[in-house]
Write a protein that holds these residues in place. Sequence first.
Motif, PDB file in Angstrom:
ATOM      1  N   GLY A   3       0.813  -1.209   0.000  1.00 55.51           N
ATOM      2  CA  GLY A   3       0.000   0.000   0.000  1.00 55.51           C
ATOM      3  C   GLY A   3       0.843   1.253   0.000  1.00 55.51           C
ATOM      4  O   GLY A   3       1.984   1.260   0.469  1.00 55.51           O
ATOM      5  N   ARG A   4       0.278   2.337  -0.521  1.00 59.24           N
ATOM      6  CA  ARG A   4       1.001   3.616  -0.593  1.00 59.24           C
ATOM      7  C   ARG A   4       1.095   4.293   0.779  1.00 59.24           C
ATOM      8  O   ARG A   4       2.121   4.842   1.143  1.00 59.24           O
ATOM      9  CB  ARG A   4       0.294   4.580  -1.558  1.00 59.24           C
ATOM     10  N   LYS A   5       0.001   4.256   1.526  1.00 58.41           N
ATOM     11  CA  LYS A   5      -0.070   5.014   2.779  1.00 58.41           C
ATOM     12  C   LYS A   5       1.003   4.599   3.792  1.00 58.41           C
ATOM     13  O   LYS A   5       1.683   5.473   4.353  1.00 58.41           O
ATOM     14  CB  LYS A   5      -1.467   4.886   3.385  1.00 58.41           C
ATOM     15  N   PRO A   6       1.210   3.295   4.076  1.00 59.13           N
ATOM     16  CA  PRO A   6       2.258   2.926   5.048  1.00 59.13           C
ATOM     17  C   PRO A   6       3.643   3.398   4.638  1.00 59.13           C
ATOM     18  O   PRO A   6       4.428   3.843   5.483  1.00 59.13           O
ATOM     19  CB  PRO A   6       2.178   1.395   5.082  1.00 59.13           C
ATOM     20  N   LEU A   7       3.934   3.322   3.323  1.00 62.78           N
ATOM     21  CA  LEU A   7       5.263   3.754   2.859  1.00 62.78           C
ATOM     22  C   LEU A   7       5.413   5.265   2.934  1.00 62.78           C
ATOM     23  O   LEU A   7       6.497   5.772   3.263  1.00 62.78           O
ATOM     24  CB  LEU A   7       5.498   3.261   1.435  1.00 62.78           C
ATOM     25  N   LEU A   8       4.352   6.010   2.652  1.00 59.13           N
ATOM     26  CA  LEU A   8       4.404   7.465   2.790  1.00 59.13           C
ATOM     27  C   LEU A   8       4.600   7.858   4.255  1.00 59.13           C
ATOM     28  O   LEU A   8       5.392   8.759   4.568  1.00 59.13           O
ATOM     29  CB  LEU A   8       3.122   8.092   2.243  1.00 59.13           C
ATOM     30  N   LEU A   9       3.899   7.189   5.161  1.00 53.44           N
ATOM     31  CA  LEU A   9       4.056   7.486   6.591  1.00 53.44           C
ATOM     32  C   LEU A   9       5.480   7.202   7.055  1.00 53.44           C
ATOM     33  O   LEU A   9       6.067   7.974   7.827  1.00 53.44           O
ATOM     34  CB  LEU A   9       3.058   6.664   7.412  1.00 53.44           C
ATOM     35  N   LEU A  10       6.056   6.087   6.579  1.00 52.92           N
ATOM     36  CA  LEU A  10       7.426   5.738   6.958  1.00 52.92           C
ATOM     37  C   LEU A  10       8.424   6.763   6.449  1.00 52.92           C
ATOM     38  O   LEU A  10       9.256   7.283   7.212  1.00 52.92           O
ATOM     39  CB  LEU A  10       7.763   4.354   6.403  1.00 52.92           C
ATOM     40  N   THR A  11       8.355   7.065   5.150  1.00 58.57           N
ATOM     41  CA  THR A  11       9.359   7.956   4.561  1.00 58.57           C
ATOM     42  C   THR A  11       9.238   9.388   5.077  1.00 58.57           C
ATOM     43  O   THR A  11      10.257  10.067   5.283  1.00 58.57           O
ATOM     44  CB  THR A  11       9.238   7.943   3.029  1.00 58.57           C
ATOM     45  N   LEU A  12       8.014   9.851   5.315  1.00 58.87           N
ATOM     46  CA  LEU A  12       7.838  11.206   5.851  1.00 58.87           C
ATOM     47  C   LEU A  12       8.346  11.301   7.292  1.00 58.87           C
ATOM     48  O   LEU A  12       8.899  12.323   7.702  1.00 58.87           O
ATOM     49  CB  LEU A  12       6.368  11.602   5.794  1.00 58.87           C
ATOM     50  N   SER A  13       8.161  10.246   8.058  1.00 59.56           N
ATOM     51  CA  SER A  13       8.514  10.290   9.491  1.00 59.56           C
ATOM     52  C   SER A  13      10.016  10.286   9.724  1.00 59.56           C
ATOM     53  O   SER A  13      10.485  10.762  10.776  1.00 59.56           O
ATOM     54  CB  SER A  13       7.877   9.105  10.227  1.00 59.56           C
ATOM     55  N   THR A  14      10.794   9.739   8.785  1.00 57.35           N
ATOM     56  CA  THR A  14      12.241   9.623   9.023  1.00 57.35           C
ATOM     57  C   THR A  14      12.932  10.979   9.144  1.00 57.35           C
ATOM     58  O   THR A  14      14.014  11.068   9.738  1.00 57.35           O
ATOM     59  CB  THR A  14      12.913   8.836   7.878  1.00 57.35           C
ATOM     60  N   CYS A  55       2.728  16.395   9.355  1.00 56.78           N
ATOM     61  CA  CYS A  55       2.504  15.703   8.076  1.00 56.78           C
ATOM     62  C   CYS A  55       2.069  14.248   8.241  1.00 56.78           C
ATOM     63  O   CYS A  55       1.009  13.853   7.737  1.00 56.78           O
ATOM     64  CB  CYS A  55       3.758  15.793   7.210  1.00 56.78           C
ATOM     65  N   PRO A  56       2.847  13.388   8.940  1.00 56.86           N
ATOM     66  CA  PRO A  56       2.389  12.002   9.086  1.00 56.86           C
ATOM     67  C   PRO A  56       1.119  11.875   9.927  1.00 56.86           C
ATOM     68  O   PRO A  56       0.304  10.985   9.668  1.00 56.86           O
ATOM     69  CB  PRO A  56       3.575  11.288   9.754  1.00 56.86           C
ATOM     70  N   VAL A  57       0.940  12.767  10.915  1.00 59.70           N
ATOM     71  CA  VAL A  57      -0.290  12.718  11.723  1.00 59.70           C
ATOM     72  C   VAL A  57      -1.509  13.016  10.848  1.00 59.70           C
ATOM     73  O   VAL A  57      -2.527  12.309  10.905  1.00 59.70           O
ATOM     74  CB  VAL A  57      -0.207  13.726  12.894  1.00 59.70           C
ATOM     75  N   TYR A  58      -1.397  14.039  10.013  1.00 57.48           N
ATOM     76  CA  TYR A  58      -2.502  14.394   9.110  1.00 57.48           C
ATOM     77  C   TYR A  58      -2.782  13.248   8.135  1.00 57.48           C
ATOM     78  O   TYR A  58      -3.944  12.886   7.907  1.00 57.48           O
ATOM     79  CB  TYR A  58      -2.153  15.672   8.345  1.00 57.48           C
ATOM     80  N   MET A  59      -1.714  12.680   7.561  1.00 58.13           N
ATOM     81  CA  MET A  59      -1.900  11.580   6.614  1.00 58.13           C
ATOM     82  C   MET A  59      -2.550  10.375   7.287  1.00 58.13           C
ATOM     83  O   MET A  59      -3.419   9.714   6.715  1.00 58.13           O
ATOM     84  CB  MET A  59      -0.554  11.173   6.004  1.00 58.13           C
ATOM     85  N   HIS A  60      -2.111  10.065   8.497  1.00 54.17           N
ATOM     86  CA  HIS A  60      -2.671   8.914   9.216  1.00 54.17           C
ATOM     87  C   HIS A  60      -4.173   9.092   9.457  1.00 54.17           C
ATOM     88  O   HIS A  60      -4.941   8.121   9.360  1.00 54.17           O
ATOM     89  CB  HIS A  60      -1.946   8.743  10.551  1.00 54.17           C
ATOM     90  N   LEU A  61      -4.576  10.325   9.724  1.00 53.62           N
ATOM     91  CA  LEU A  61      -5.977  10.578  10.049  1.00 53.62           C
ATOM     92  C   LEU A  61      -6.860  10.701   8.815  1.00 53.62           C
ATOM     93  O   LEU A  61      -8.019  10.255   8.825  1.00 53.62           O
ATOM     94  CB  LEU A  61      -6.088  11.862  10.888  1.00 53.62           C
ATOM     95  N   PHE A  62      -6.354  11.282   7.749  1.00 51.68           N
ATOM     96  CA  PHE A  62      -7.228  11.665   6.639  1.00 51.68           C
ATOM     97  C   PHE A  62      -6.928  10.985   5.307  1.00 51.68           C
ATOM     98  O   PHE A  62      -7.809  10.922   4.445  1.00 51.68           O
ATOM     99  CB  PHE A  62      -7.173  13.187   6.430  1.00 51.68           C
ATOM    100  N   LEU A  63      -5.697  10.513   5.092  1.00 54.56           N
ATOM    101  CA  LEU A  63      -5.346   9.955   3.788  1.00 54.56           C
ATOM    102  C   LEU A  63      -5.917   8.549   3.631  1.00 54.56           C
ATOM    103  O   LEU A  63      -5.720   7.686   4.501  1.00 54.56           O
ATOM    104  CB  LEU A  63      -3.825   9.921   3.609  1.00 54.56           C
TER     105      LEU A  63
END
Length: 455
Positions: A93-104, A197-205
Amino acid sequence: MADPEKMSHEMSSVGGTLRVLRPLLHLLLPLCVHWVAEEMTVSVLVDVTTKALCPGEFTCSEAIYINGLQQTVVGVFKMVVLPLLGQLADECGRKPLLLLTLSTTIFPFALLATSQTREFVYAYYVLRTISYILSQGSIFCISVAYAADFIEEGKRAAAFSWITGLFSASHVLGNVLARFLPEQYVFPVSIGLLIFCPVYMHLFLGETVRPVLRHEQQQSCMSKILWVLCKRFRSMRDAASVIISSPTLGGISLVSFFYELGMSGITSVLLYYLKSAFGYNKNQFSEILMMVGIGSIFSQILVLPLINPMIGEKVILCIALLASVVYALLYGLAWASWVPYISASFGVIYVLVKPATYTIISKAARPTDQGKAQGFIAGVQSIASLLSPLVMSPLTSWFLSKSAPFNCKGFSIIFASLFLVVALCFACLLKPDDPSHSKSESTEDMEASLLGSRS
């Protein structure tokens, strides 16, 4: 007087583009905030690392070497990690990878917000290198894949152009914030934005890919890495045959190699050179970066579409490469603190090298070889960006030190401009393929294969 029908068509076109982008709101908003937060630290990092590693000095050879080493290490590992992350984004999935890469990105800057001593700066470089390996390039690629999941094929070009435009605009806004924020507030504000950024994505993306359990997912990490390496080798071998078979693609690969060799080397040492030679601080760095950012938005969105039909990609490429040579020479020979501002203004022109290069590749390659050709050129550019710090870091450090053989602090940048001159020479020798010729060749090949299959 303006044509009402034309105005109505343009307004409907803009409205259609905005409607296309509406499903991407929860992707584009945190991405823009992330890019702003990253860019606002660029101009401050030179001062922070120089003060920590070389206190009381304007020149810091150690910081220049560490930055060069970081660029090389990141480039080596990205060759494996980037395609691996792309594969995982398709499978998990796209979302887990986006959360990982943004959080680093949060953790390296959190260290500098806590303390800016030598030990914390070393720790920052280690974490930032890991962060670059995981996030540099991958965030943009996964985001484009996410957008492609939502948007139908005929409307993707408009959406992708908006994403790249927002990327450039975010960099300009980040430099504006860095210019006017006091230095002690830059890292806390950046961390706050990065956490958002990752908090917003986790909640809304929303997720666009349904993870499917496959046999390949049962493989160990090492097996998957080896599989990616073998696949990468085979694809590069196939792409090399495509490049060799076309004089235009072979020529543009040489242009790309020497351009990236010179320009990536200049970029890696430029801010440290300006600090050592003219005592620049974050305000001057931000102003120069803003000039380049604003100019790149203007030239790529407004100028390039207007002049391309009139003069063609080859002429644009040669003009842009000539501007890059002037850009480098003005920096290297700068005799006063205002000269770098004149040099930065040439960024409005030299940023056209990349789009002109991509267009030439696209026209020279057959429809079935587009991905191979673009991928091979990207690989050539990666190799150049790996090699440039090996020369530029020690050369810059030597000529900024007191043991330099002669007084020319910008000699390394002048040296890098020679590679840009070589790229310009190869660009002048290019003979872009005639699209009709390529099309006829493709038709002949198709007919030959059909005849072969019949026989």
